[in-house]
Write a protein that holds these residues in place. Sequence first.
Motif, mmCIF file in Angstrom:
data_model
loop_
_atom_site.group_PDB
_atom_site.id
_atom_site.type_symbol
_atom_site.label_atom_id
_atom_site.label_comp_id
_atom_site.label_asym_id
_atom_site.label_seq_id
_atom_site.Cartn_x
_atom_site.Cartn_y
_atom_site.Cartn_z
ATOM 1 N N LYS A 136 10.310 -4.930 -16.859
ATOM 2 C CA LYS A 136 9.300 -5.973 -17.082
ATOM 3 C C LYS A 136 7.991 -5.504 -16.452
ATOM 4 O O LYS A 136 7.958 -4.514 -15.724
ATOM 5 N N GLY A 137 6.944 -6.222 -16.753
ATOM 6 C CA GLY A 137 5.648 -5.925 -16.145
ATOM 7 C C GLY A 137 5.108 -4.557 -16.531
ATOM 8 O O GLY A 137 5.221 -4.122 -17.677
ATOM 9 N N ILE A 138 4.536 -3.881 -15.549
ATOM 10 C CA ILE A 138 3.851 -2.602 -15.795
ATOM 11 C C ILE A 138 4.836 -1.551 -16.314
ATOM 12 O O ILE A 138 4.488 -0.754 -17.192
ATOM 13 N N LEU A 139 6.050 -1.542 -15.782
ATOM 14 C CA LEU A 139 7.046 -0.547 -16.229
ATOM 15 C C LEU A 139 7.347 -0.712 -17.715
ATOM 16 O O LEU A 139 7.439 0.274 -18.453
ATOM 17 N N LYS A 195 8.306 9.411 -1.997
ATOM 18 C CA LYS A 195 7.641 9.715 -0.717
ATOM 19 C C LYS A 195 7.593 8.487 0.198
ATOM 20 O O LYS A 195 7.304 8.602 1.382
ATOM 21 N N PHE A 230 -1.060 4.475 -12.283
ATOM 22 C CA PHE A 230 -0.969 3.291 -11.422
ATOM 23 C C PHE A 230 0.437 3.183 -10.826
ATOM 24 O O PHE A 230 0.609 2.893 -9.646
ATOM 25 N N LEU A 231 1.442 3.432 -11.669
ATOM 26 C CA LEU A 231 2.841 3.350 -11.223
ATOM 27 C C LEU A 231 3.159 4.434 -10.190
ATOM 28 O O LEU A 231 3.870 4.181 -9.220
ATOM 29 N N SER A 232 2.648 5.624 -10.437
ATOM 30 C CA SER A 232 2.977 6.732 -9.536
ATOM 31 C C SER A 232 2.130 6.731 -8.283
ATOM 32 O O SER A 232 2.427 7.445 -7.325
ATOM 33 N N GLY A 233 1.069 5.922 -8.289
ATOM 34 C CA GLY A 233 0.224 5.863 -7.097
ATOM 35 C C GLY A 233 -0.986 6.762 -7.177
ATOM 36 O O GLY A 233 -1.818 6.763 -6.281
ATOM 37 N N GLN A 267 18.110 -0.725 -15.946
ATOM 38 C CA GLN A 267 17.924 -2.188 -15.852
ATOM 39 C C GLN A 267 16.769 -2.660 -16.738
ATOM 40 O O GLN A 267 15.886 -1.882 -17.094
ATOM 41 N N ASN A 315 0.819 -1.209 0.000
ATOM 42 C CA ASN A 315 0.000 0.000 0.000
ATOM 43 C C ASN A 315 0.865 1.276 0.000
ATOM 44 O O ASN A 315 0.618 2.192 0.771
ATOM 45 N N PHE A 316 1.906 1.280 -0.812
ATOM 46 C CA PHE A 316 2.807 2.425 -0.966
ATOM 47 C C PHE A 316 3.475 2.811 0.361
ATOM 48 O O PHE A 316 3.584 3.986 0.687
ATOM 49 N N SER A 352 12.888 4.487 -5.073
ATOM 50 C CA SER A 352 13.287 5.481 -6.078
ATOM 51 C C SER A 352 12.189 5.744 -7.108
ATOM 52 O O SER A 352 12.233 6.746 -7.813
ATOM 53 N N PRO A 402 -4.094 3.341 -4.126
ATOM 54 C CA PRO A 402 -4.403 3.814 -2.777
ATOM 55 C C PRO A 402 -3.392 4.827 -2.245
ATOM 56 O O PRO A 402 -3.655 5.509 -1.282
ATOM 57 N N GLY A 403 -2.182 4.881 -2.867
ATOM 58 C CA GLY A 403 -1.152 5.803 -2.358
ATOM 59 C C GLY A 403 -1.477 7.222 -2.726
ATOM 60 O O GLY A 403 -0.852 8.123 -2.222
ATOM 61 N N TRP A 438 18.648 6.731 -15.016
ATOM 62 C CA TRP A 438 19.312 7.224 -13.806
ATOM 63 C C TRP A 438 18.759 6.593 -12.538
ATOM 64 O O TRP A 438 19.514 6.099 -11.697
ATOM 65 N N GLU A 439 17.454 6.617 -12.376
ATOM 66 C CA GLU A 439 16.877 6.106 -11.125
ATOM 67 C C GLU A 439 16.909 4.584 -11.071
ATOM 68 O O GLU A 439 17.126 4.003 -10.027
ATOM 69 N N LEU A 440 16.661 3.951 -12.213
ATOM 70 C CA LEU A 440 16.635 2.477 -12.234
ATOM 71 C C LEU A 440 17.875 1.918 -12.918
ATOM 72 O O LEU A 440 17.954 0.716 -13.189
ATOM 73 N N GLU A 441 18.844 2.801 -13.210
ATOM 74 C CA GLU A 441 20.131 2.418 -13.804
ATOM 75 C C GLU A 441 19.957 1.602 -15.080
ATOM 76 O O GLU A 441 20.726 0.671 -15.340
ATOM 77 N N ASP A 459 9.112 -6.633 -8.386
ATOM 78 C CA ASP A 459 7.714 -6.835 -8.745
ATOM 79 C C ASP A 459 6.998 -7.505 -7.575
ATOM 80 O O ASP A 459 7.628 -7.843 -6.564
ATOM 81 N N ILE A 487 2.232 -3.108 -7.477
ATOM 82 C CA ILE A 487 3.076 -2.370 -8.428
ATOM 83 C C ILE A 487 4.542 -2.446 -8.009
ATOM 84 O O ILE A 487 4.845 -2.743 -6.853
ATOM 85 N N HIS A 495 8.928 5.850 -6.086
ATOM 86 C CA HIS A 495 7.981 6.657 -5.300
ATOM 87 C C HIS A 495 8.736 7.262 -4.125
ATOM 88 O O HIS A 495 8.705 6.697 -3.019
#
Lengths: 120, 149
Positions: free
Chosen positions: B82-85, A112, B141-144, B79, A45-46, A108, B148-149, B74-77, A88, A69, A110
């Motif tokens: 896979k999946g949603i990304l 927050k 969805f990725l950023s929330g 890599q 839940n983030f 990294s 629920p975030g 930069w953030e994920l170098e 994942d 996510i 998210h």
Amino acid sequence: MRRSVSIAGLAAALLLGMGVFGTGRKGSVTSAQEKTSTMEVKIDNFGFGPVTLTVPVGTAVTWTNRDDIPHTVVSTDDPKTFKSKVLDTDEKFSFTFSKAGAYPYFCSIHPKMTGKVIVQ
Amino acid sequence: MHPFDIKTVIFAKHAQHVVLIHFPIALFIIGVLFDFLAQWKRQRLLAAAAYYNLLVAAIATIPVVITGILAWQWELEGQKLKGILLMHLVMGCASSVLICVVWFIHRRARRNQEEVLPGFRLPIEAVAVVIVALTGHLGGFLSGVNGPG
């Protein structure tokens, strides 16, 4: 009569031996657990749970992504003490803390989402 | 964190990709809406409004693609995703190409001073809106934002 006495003696010796070895095995398991104790942080839940985790030196902390996510686990220091790949759902990342100190970290993707491991 | 460090400015708690993405999405959807209305009402003013919305939407995709790829590198170098990304990356690239293609169709018609825009653009625009919306949904969805975030 002599035969029954010797059987009883053998049984007693066996029971005593099992008790001694059993205790010894239990002791070795405890010491092994102390050496490689692990703690778990759940990502859901983030958020990281628990947000702050206090562990003794030498503890391996495992983060498990229970969220739908992807998330990462990255220490905020520079150079990074630890940095996971993208986790994942149900993927894990472990890091063993060999030095005392406070280790704040974040996701990294998210930023927050933050947490801290305190190693004593 | 240094306030003049480009990585800090672009990413850490200033996720510019997430901010910038709203411009091409909004401009493109409104541009397509104006284009459909222009086709229906036969109004040149709406067609002109559609063209300029699509033009700015196409321009706005450039910083969005750059910040998205830099976030990955930069953030994920860089890599392997896979999946949603991965889906978000692929659909984001497809959305950017489609936005530029739609704008280019309009631009070519204007340059050639065609009285009527080609009819095949309308299904392309409709498909592009759906893909842009799906990409935005995955991004949310990725950023929330969509979660629920």
